[in-house]
Motif scaffolding. Structure first.
Motif, PDB file in Angstrom:
ATOM      1  N   UNK A  96       0.596  -1.077  -0.050  1.00 45.20           N
ATOM      2  CA  UNK A  96       0.029  -0.169   0.084  1.00 45.20           C
ATOM      3  C   UNK A  96       0.937   1.244   0.158  1.00 45.20           C
ATOM      4  N   UNK A  97       0.863   2.044  -1.046  1.00 46.64           N
ATOM      5  CA  UNK A  97       1.394   3.162  -0.964  1.00 46.64           C
ATOM      6  C   UNK A  97       0.540   4.528  -0.913  1.00 46.64           C
ATOM      7  N   UNK A 123      -9.702   3.646  -2.010  1.00 45.62           N
ATOM      8  CA  UNK A 123     -10.347   3.831  -0.411  1.00 45.62           C
ATOM      9  C   UNK A 123     -11.664   3.277  -0.416  1.00 45.62           C
ATOM     10  N   UNK A 124     -12.423   3.536  -1.573  1.00 42.90           N
ATOM     11  CA  UNK A 124     -14.063   3.176  -1.331  1.00 42.90           C
ATOM     12  C   UNK A 124     -13.969   1.744  -1.537  1.00 42.90           C
ATOM     13  N   UNK A 125     -13.114   1.111  -2.364  1.00 43.73           N
ATOM     14  CA  UNK A 125     -13.225  -0.255  -2.820  1.00 43.73           C
ATOM     15  C   UNK A 125     -12.766  -1.182  -1.807  1.00 43.73           C
ATOM     16  N   UNK A 126     -11.776  -0.615  -0.896  1.00 43.32           N
ATOM     17  CA  UNK A 126     -11.015  -1.810  -0.183  1.00 43.32           C
ATOM     18  C   UNK A 126     -12.151  -2.402   0.788  1.00 43.32           C
ATOM     19  N   UNK A 127     -11.917  -3.874   0.780  1.00 46.75           N
ATOM     20  CA  UNK A 127     -12.607  -4.456   1.744  1.00 46.75           C
ATOM     21  C   UNK A 127     -11.678  -5.469   2.694  1.00 46.75           C
ATOM     22  N   UNK A 128     -11.853  -5.564   3.942  1.00 44.94           N
ATOM     23  CA  UNK A 128     -10.995  -6.369   4.577  1.00 44.94           C
ATOM     24  C   UNK A 128     -11.146  -7.847   4.262  1.00 44.94           C
ATOM     25  N   UNK A 129     -12.378  -8.185   3.863  1.00 41.88           N
ATOM     26  CA  UNK A 129     -12.967  -9.645   3.579  1.00 41.88           C
ATOM     27  C   UNK A 129     -11.961 -10.044   2.421  1.00 41.88           C
TER      28      UNK A 129
END
Length: 179
Positions: free
Chosen positions: A34-35, A44-50
């Motif tokens: 991650x940069x 940012x909006x598309x990031x999912x911990x799953x």
């Protein structure tokens, strides 16, 4: 003596496999780098911990299973073993502490919260979700200690904490913990 030698041998192999899996998981091609300087709003909006968990499980299946097993130690230790009239082994899981906790928490004023969603799940679903969260956190800490650029969750959490004006001491404490 033979049992101890065999156990040491198995432990050494498992450690080597897990170390290699962590290296593979933290490699640039895994998608865990991650940069912050090149992040877009869409990312940012598309990031999912799953999705990060799926990457972890795919790149480090032995490590994931080992963590799952270690995080299940309490459940496994609550298993009582008995024998029926034929001498067959009977195993029952006793989770009275867990059941009492969720009865006490209930739903009450927790509607819409994470705890409320956990309270609505079955006991096995709650346990599975809690173990997965713990495994993800532990793996993220291991990943960052192996490769500083493998820091997706820590970076996003840091950005969130900064944007919500979280006290710097809290952020520094979490950073020292590797989170």
């Amino acid at each position: 003596q033979t049992s101890s030698t065999l156990s040491n041998w198995a432990t050494d192999i498992t450690k080597d496999i897990c170390a290699q899996e962590i290296l593979n998981l933290t490699a640039k091609g895994s998608g865990t780098h991650f940069d912050v300087t090149h992040i877009t709003v869409k990312q940012l909006e598309d990031f999912r911990v799953a999705e990060l968990a799926i990457i972890m499980e795919n790149y480090a299946p032995v490590t994931w299973n080992l963590l799952d097993s270690m995080l299940s130690a309490r459940t496994q230790s609550n298993t009582t073993i008995g024998r029926d009239h034929d001498g067959d082994v009977i195993m029952e899981t006793s989770n009275s502490d867990e059941e009492a906790y969720w009865e006490e928490v209930g739903e009450g004023d927790l509607e819409g919260s994470l705890i409320s969603s956990l309270a609505n799940n079955t006991e096995s679903e709650r346990t599975k979700l809690q173990k997965q969260r713990a495994a993800k956190t532990l793996l993220v800490i291991m990943m960052r200690s192996t490769n500083q650029r493998s820091n997706t969750l820590q970076s996003l959490l840091g950005m969130f904490l900064q944007s919500t004006h979280t006290p710097q001491k809290v952020i520094e404490t979490l950073e020292r913990m590797g989170i």
